[in-house]
Scaffold this motif. Structure first.
Motif, short mmCIF file in Angstrom:
data_model
loop_
_atom_site.label_atom_id
_atom_site.label_comp_id
_atom_site.label_asym_id
_atom_site.label_seq_id
_atom_site.Cartn_x
_atom_site.Cartn_y
_atom_site.Cartn_z
N GLY A 165 0.99 -1.51 -0.49
CA GLY A 165 -0.23 -0.04 -0.17
C GLY A 165 0.76 1.17 -0.36
O GLY A 165 0.25 2.16 0.37
N GLU A 181 -6.19 0.26 0.51
CA GLU A 181 -7.47 -0.33 -0.10
C GLU A 181 -7.05 -0.52 -1.42
O GLU A 181 -7.76 -1.09 -1.85
CB GLU A 181 -8.43 1.40 0.44
N ARG A 241 -7.26 -4.15 -2.90
CA ARG A 241 -8.22 -4.30 -4.54
C ARG A 241 -7.93 -4.74 -5.72
O ARG A 241 -8.05 -5.59 -6.64
CB ARG A 241 -9.62 -2.62 -4.87
N SER A 287 -12.07 -4.78 10.09
CA SER A 287 -11.36 -3.20 9.39
C SER A 287 -12.76 -2.14 8.64
O SER A 287 -12.46 -1.71 8.22
CB SER A 287 -10.49 -3.53 8.36
N ASN A 288 -14.18 -3.38 8.41
CA ASN A 288 -15.56 -2.97 7.97
C ASN A 288 -15.60 -1.61 9.35
O ASN A 288 -16.38 -0.55 8.58
CB ASN A 288 -16.63 -3.53 8.14
N TYR A 300 -11.07 4.40 6.67
CA TYR A 300 -10.86 3.96 5.42
C TYR A 300 -12.61 4.46 4.89
O TYR A 300 -12.90 5.03 5.18
CB TYR A 300 -11.69 2.39 5.43
N ARG A 313 -14.10 4.15 2.49
CA ARG A 313 -15.71 3.57 1.79
C ARG A 313 -16.47 3.31 3.90
O ARG A 313 -17.53 3.00 3.03
CB ARG A 313 -14.97 2.38 1.33
N ASN A 314 -15.50 3.20 4.87
CA ASN A 314 -16.29 2.55 5.71
C ASN A 314 -16.45 4.87 6.19
O ASN A 314 -17.95 4.23 6.54
CB ASN A 314 -15.45 1.96 7.28
#
Length: 433
Positions: A85, A91, A95, A180-181, A186, A188-189
């Motif tokens: 990363g 993220e 992906r 991690s959600n 992050y 998106r979260n």
């Protein structure tokens, strides 16, 4: 929930490969595929679970996925990937690693299925707005796309997460929750936990409306694809290089549209407007003798002789040396460059003397006389005359007898290496396809 969304995308004898994380969304999709297979016995389904190794629970997630697949009699394979990363964040790197691993595992005729849903689509659109994306980025995720000769399907893209939760409860499904959600660091979260609930509380149909906007942007991009396709074919050669002089006289909008489509064809991510302006200012418009190079993630953009090249960075082999002791056997070259073969039926090169050792190197310096040419030339001039781009010059195998350059297979032979009688041989370089 009916299975009409599967029937609209899949033929009865389709070969499906599900990206199975073990979470709610992919568990629902796998269960639906199993049910659909019960109605369509010719349907083939298998699952791939990508093990990123980013969570201490990664091993138990892989075990869970294998147990679920075993219970439903679906073949399941675990794919272990490394995630770096440092360039684009964890993220994006995860992906990219995930999709690369999944597409590599597809067999001819198989379709990749992923389980993004309607609320994922809204998140993707908001992320694209945050980045300042144009219509291509705002088109978010299509329900069907082609990646080379592979097909990627998202059957759940019109279904909200709430419906998936209701389906899972109705069928007593078990799934895993990625810890991690819950981490709102992050992007998106953060959108999922704090922004989308507010938007949907105010406007209950926000996700569906944003999906329509994304679809309209997608239609505009498809129209541009069709209008620009013929010109892009005319500007691109068989190696994928782009002839750029005609772009200089175009409007910025048209030039950027062509560059975006060319980069997409080469496998690159959608560049920003600023990145496209840098391509024009720093590469296309740089002085004629310059060697411009721009880095875009895992790729480099380079220019040579009025052509743009989209390349993966390649290490120099200038310090590399191989000894070719047995010419009856092919010689494997480093860095995926292919192999060298010796053909004894054609006398192009003289045989080495008893005290001469055959070595393969990837760098030459000095002044050389070539067979069939008057006068000598500096090696730099030779490469220029042969049209070899600067970044390729130290990746071409050069055959030496001791310290004497003999040839570059398929490109040139020096006077010192030429066969003077029928007792000779030919070096054949077969690059890796």
């Amino acid at each position: 929930m009916s299975l009409s969304h599967l029937a609209s995308l899949l033929t009865p004898d389709a070969r499906c490969v599900l990206a199975f994380s073990g979470g709610l969304d992919s568990t629902v999709l796998l269960h639906q595929l199993v049910c659909w297979q019960g109605q369509q016995p010719q349907l083939r389904v298998r699952a791939l679970h990508v093990h990123h190794g980013l969570s201490p629970n990664a091993d138990s997630w892989a075990q869970h996925c294998q147990q679920i697949c075993q219970q439903w009699q679906i073949p399941c394979e675990i794919l272990r990937v490394q995630v770096d990363g440092r360039h684009n964040g964890i993220e994006a790197a995860a992906r990219e690693a995930r999709y690369q691993a999944l597409f590599q595992q597809l067999q001819p005729g198989e379709h990749l299925l992923t389980a993004q849903h309607l609320d994922d689509q809204a998140e993707t659109l908001l992320l694209a707005l945050k980045r300042g994306s144009g219509p291509a980025g705002l088109a978010a995720m299509p329900s069907q796309r082609s990646v080379g000769d592979r097909v990627h399907l998202r059957p759940l893209l019109d279904i909200p997460r709430q419906q998936l939760e209701a389906y899972a409860a109705e069928h007593h499904l078990r799934w895993i929750e990625d810890e991690s959600n819950a981490d709102s660091r992050y992007d998106r979260n953060f959108l999922r936990q704090q922004i989308l609930p507010l938007l949907q509380a105010r406007w209950p149909h926000f996700s569906a409306a944003s999906a329509r906007s994304a679809a309209l942007c997608g239609e505009q991009e498809q129209l541009l694809d069709e209008l620009l396709a013929e010109q892009l074919v005319q500007l691109t050669d068989g190696r994928g290089a782009l002839h750029f002089p005609p772009l200089v006289t175009m409007s910025e909008a048209r030039r950027h549209a062509l560059l975006r489509r060319w980069i997409a064809q080469q496998g690159g991510a959608m560049p920003s407007r600023e990145a496209l302006k840098r391509i024009t200012d720093e590469v296309i418009n740089s002085r004629e003798d310059a060697r411009p190079c721009l880095r875009f993630g895992a790729f480099e953009l380079r220019r040579y002789r009025q052509q743009l090249y989209w390349l993966r960075p390649q290490p120099s082999l200038s310090q590399h040396s191989l000894t070719w002791q047995d010419r009856s056997q092919p010689l494997d070259l480093p860095a995926g460059l292919g192999v060298l073969h010796a053909n004894g039926e054609i006398a192009e090169l003289r045989q080495p003397d008893a005290d001469e050792e055959i070595t393969i190197r990837f760098k030459a310096q000095g002044y050389y006389h070539l067979l069939g040419r008057a006068g000598g030339r500096e090696i730099k001039k030779l490469w220029q005359e042969l049209g070899v781009a600067p970044w390729q010059r130290e990746r071409i195998p050069l055959i030496y007898y001791n310290q004497t350059l003999i040839c570059a297979p398929g490109l040139f032979i020096t006077r010192e290496g030429a066969a003077s009688n029928k007792q000779g041989w030919q070096a054949i370089w077969l690059p890796q396809q």
